[in-house]
Design an enzyme around this catalytic site. Structure first.
Site, mmCIF file in Angstrom:
data_model
loop_
_atom_site.group_PDB
_atom_site.id
_atom_site.type_symbol
_atom_site.label_atom_id
_atom_site.label_comp_id
_atom_site.label_asym_id
_atom_site.label_seq_id
_atom_site.Cartn_x
_atom_site.Cartn_y
_atom_site.Cartn_z
ATOM 1 N N SER A 86 0.844 -1.198 0.000
ATOM 2 C CA SER A 86 0.000 0.000 0.000
ATOM 3 C C SER A 86 0.875 1.242 0.000
ATOM 4 O O SER A 86 1.624 1.482 0.950
ATOM 5 C CB SER A 86 -0.895 0.021 1.231
ATOM 6 O OG SER A 86 -1.415 1.331 1.384
ATOM 7 N N HIS B 217 -1.013 -1.196 -4.473
ATOM 8 C CA HIS B 217 -2.299 -0.853 -3.861
ATOM 9 C C HIS B 217 -2.331 0.654 -3.595
ATOM 10 O O HIS B 217 -1.472 1.181 -2.881
ATOM 11 C CB HIS B 217 -2.457 -1.643 -2.555
ATOM 12 C CG HIS B 217 -3.769 -1.457 -1.869
ATOM 13 N ND1 HIS B 217 -4.890 -2.194 -2.202
ATOM 14 C CD2 HIS B 217 -4.159 -0.621 -0.866
ATOM 15 C CE1 HIS B 217 -5.903 -1.822 -1.425
ATOM 16 N NE2 HIS B 217 -5.485 -0.869 -0.609
ATOM 17 N N ASP C 154 -4.485 3.807 -2.204
ATOM 18 C CA ASP C 154 -5.606 4.153 -1.328
ATOM 19 C C ASP C 154 -6.086 5.577 -1.594
ATOM 20 O O ASP C 154 -5.404 6.535 -1.257
ATOM 21 C CB ASP C 154 -5.164 4.033 0.140
ATOM 22 C CG ASP C 154 -4.995 2.583 0.560
ATOM 23 O OD1 ASP C 154 -5.956 1.811 0.416
ATOM 24 O OD2 ASP C 154 -3.892 2.229 1.034
ATOM 25 N N MET D 202 -8.675 8.439 -0.707
ATOM 26 C CA MET D 202 -9.583 8.843 0.389
ATOM 27 C C MET D 202 -10.031 10.279 0.160
ATOM 28 O O MET D 202 -9.217 11.130 -0.202
ATOM 29 C CB MET D 202 -8.849 8.760 1.730
ATOM 30 C CG MET D 202 -8.226 7.405 2.000
ATOM 31 S SD MET D 202 -7.550 7.345 3.667
ATOM 32 C CE MET D 202 -6.632 5.800 3.577
ATOM 33 N N HIS E 117 -8.002 1.328 -4.481
ATOM 34 C CA HIS E 117 -8.997 1.150 -3.408
ATOM 35 C C HIS E 117 -9.660 2.504 -3.145
ATOM 36 O O HIS E 117 -9.054 3.395 -2.561
ATOM 37 C CB HIS E 117 -8.253 0.614 -2.169
ATOM 38 C CG HIS E 117 -9.080 0.470 -0.945
ATOM 39 N ND1 HIS E 117 -8.530 0.275 0.307
ATOM 40 C CD2 HIS E 117 -10.426 0.496 -0.749
ATOM 41 C CE1 HIS E 117 -9.488 0.182 1.211
ATOM 42 N NE2 HIS E 117 -10.658 0.328 0.594
ATOM 43 N N MET F 24 -11.884 4.828 -1.238
ATOM 44 C CA MET F 24 -12.602 5.098 0.014
ATOM 45 C C MET F 24 -13.228 6.474 -0.168
ATOM 46 O O MET F 24 -12.796 7.475 0.419
ATOM 47 C CB MET F 24 -11.621 5.057 1.197
ATOM 48 C CG MET F 24 -11.223 3.629 1.564
ATOM 49 S SD MET F 24 -9.690 3.561 2.510
ATOM 50 C CE MET F 24 -8.509 3.539 1.168
ATOM 51 N N MET G 103 -11.865 -5.534 4.814
ATOM 52 C CA MET G 103 -11.017 -4.663 5.642
ATOM 53 C C MET G 103 -10.745 -5.335 6.983
ATOM 54 O O MET G 103 -11.667 -5.812 7.656
ATOM 55 C CB MET G 103 -11.695 -3.313 5.905
ATOM 56 C CG MET G 103 -11.858 -2.408 4.696
ATOM 57 S SD MET G 103 -10.363 -2.062 3.756
ATOM 58 C CE MET G 103 -9.313 -1.276 4.982
ATOM 59 N N GLY H 201 -8.952 4.266 6.587
ATOM 60 C CA GLY H 201 -8.586 5.667 6.819
ATOM 61 C C GLY H 201 -7.111 5.896 7.062
ATOM 62 O O GLY H 201 -6.556 6.891 6.621
ATOM 63 N N PHE H 202 -6.480 4.940 7.744
ATOM 64 C CA PHE H 202 -5.085 5.157 8.126
ATOM 65 C C PHE H 202 -4.285 3.867 8.056
ATOM 66 O O PHE H 202 -4.835 2.784 8.308
ATOM 67 C CB PHE H 202 -5.016 5.717 9.557
ATOM 68 C CG PHE H 202 -5.749 7.021 9.695
ATOM 69 C CD1 PHE H 202 -5.130 8.221 9.373
ATOM 70 C CD2 PHE H 202 -7.081 7.038 10.103
ATOM 71 C CE1 PHE H 202 -5.829 9.433 9.461
ATOM 72 C CE2 PHE H 202 -7.789 8.237 10.194
ATOM 73 C CZ PHE H 202 -7.157 9.438 9.867
ATOM 74 N N GLY H 203 -2.978 4.009 7.772
ATOM 75 C CA GLY H 203 -2.075 2.866 7.832
ATOM 76 C C GLY H 203 -1.645 2.656 9.280
ATOM 77 O O GLY H 203 -1.941 3.473 10.159
ATOM 78 N N GLY H 204 -0.953 1.557 9.498
ATOM 79 C CA GLY H 204 -0.324 1.323 10.807
ATOM 80 C C GLY H 204 -1.252 0.930 11.941
ATOM 81 O O GLY H 204 -0.871 1.044 13.097
ATOM 82 N N ASP I 33 -7.018 -6.167 3.936
ATOM 83 C CA ASP I 33 -6.301 -4.895 3.963
ATOM 84 C C ASP I 33 -6.300 -4.334 5.376
ATOM 85 O O ASP I 33 -7.359 -4.060 5.941
ATOM 86 C CB ASP I 33 -7.019 -3.933 2.994
ATOM 87 C CG ASP I 33 -6.337 -2.588 2.837
ATOM 88 O OD1 ASP I 33 -5.263 -2.381 3.427
ATOM 89 O OD2 ASP I 33 -6.893 -1.749 2.093
ATOM 90 N N GLY I 34 -5.087 -4.175 5.915
ATOM 91 C CA GLY I 34 -4.922 -3.526 7.212
ATOM 92 C C GLY I 34 -4.266 -4.418 8.232
ATOM 93 O O GLY I 34 -4.753 -5.509 8.518
ATOM 94 N N GLY I 35 -3.128 -3.964 8.744
ATOM 95 C CA GLY I 35 -2.464 -4.663 9.840
ATOM 96 C C GLY I 35 -1.762 -5.956 9.472
ATOM 97 O O GLY I 35 -1.434 -6.758 10.352
ATOM 98 N N GLY J 60 1.092 -2.221 4.051
ATOM 99 C CA GLY J 60 1.688 -0.887 3.977
ATOM 100 C C GLY J 60 2.925 -0.803 4.828
ATOM 101 O O GLY J 60 4.049 -0.990 4.343
#
Ligand code: DX5
Ligand code: ZN
Length: 218
Positions: free
Chosen positions: A6, A31, A33, A35, A64, A66, A135, A140-143, A174-176, A196
């Site tokens: 990402s 990827h 993102d 937003m 992606h 959003m 998801m 909304g946010f990485g990390g 997607d995420g974490g 990401g």
């Protein structure tokens, strides 16, 4: 397992060379993102930026969205060079019209579900889409931390596909995603993992991608 780094975690002042770096590191997709500050509480970049960086790799662009009204902007992202556009089932656009619009541009289309949305929200569309993105964080946010309790949705989607006679509908999460979470995703039957932080913040992106893939294959 395929890995889609990402770009949200890249150095935005060097986006072109960051894409080249991920290409060389063995990324399967890029990827991106998008937003709008309305559908999610953050703003990133739009179609002109994607168009500008399209030339830095031949790897497919997984865009992606959003954003609240993907139907309104679908043409812009197709024109920018997206190979796959995913948008949220929770958006304000008409879902069928948006799917049809993206497909009419010969771009693959996927539906995304947020953590609070049940897997069944995508069931009516499974026959007409190319991917489902589940998801594993609030968008909304990485990390952020991986929500393992989203993984049963992957199994539910796969089971519904089987029931409908669809053999190959890839499911992405997607995420974490990291070395400590990817094994669970693999076990649940995930085909593509977005990553990401785990890839961009690693000292060696190639090692990071290889290691994620190796853990997933175990
Ligand atoms: C979150 C984005 C993700 C995010 C993943 O809204 O959709 O793609 O960048 O970042 P990590 O892998 O750091 O959780
Ligand atoms: Zn994403």
């Amino acid at each position: 397992m395929e890995i889609a780094p990402s770009l949200l975690s890249c150095d935005f002042s060097q986006m072109g060379s960051e894409i080249e770096r991920m290409d060389k590191a063995g990324a399967d997709y890029m990827h991106l993102d998008v937003m709008d500050g309305h559908f999610v509480p953050n703003i990133t970049f739009g179609a002109p930026v994607i168009k500008a960086v399209r030339k830095f790799t031949k790897k497919p662009f997984d865009v992606h969205l959003m954003i609240s009204d993907p139907l309104k902007y679908a043409d812009d992202f197709a024109d920018a060079g997206a190979d796959l556009i995913t948008f949220h089932v929770e958006c304000d656009s008409d879902i069928d019209k948006t799917i049809d619009k993206i497909k009419s541009r010969n771009v693959k289309v996927g539906l995304v579900i947020k953590p609070k949305t049940p897997a069944s929200a995508v069931f009516p569309y499974l026959k007409k889409i190319d991917m489902v993105l589940v998801m594993t964080v609030e968008p909304g946010f990485g990390g952020q931390s991986f929500m393992a309790d989203m993984l049963p949705k992957v199994k539910e989607i796969k089971a519904e596909c089987q029931k409908l006679g669809i053999d190959t509908l890839p499911v992405e999460v997607d995420g974490g995603i990291s070395e400590s979470t990817i094994a669970q995703a693999a076990e649940a039957g995930v085909d593509i993992c977005v990553a990401g932080t785990a890839v961009f913040k690693a000292d060696d992106a190639e090692k990071a991608i290889t290691s994620l893939k190796n853990i997933a294959e175990k």
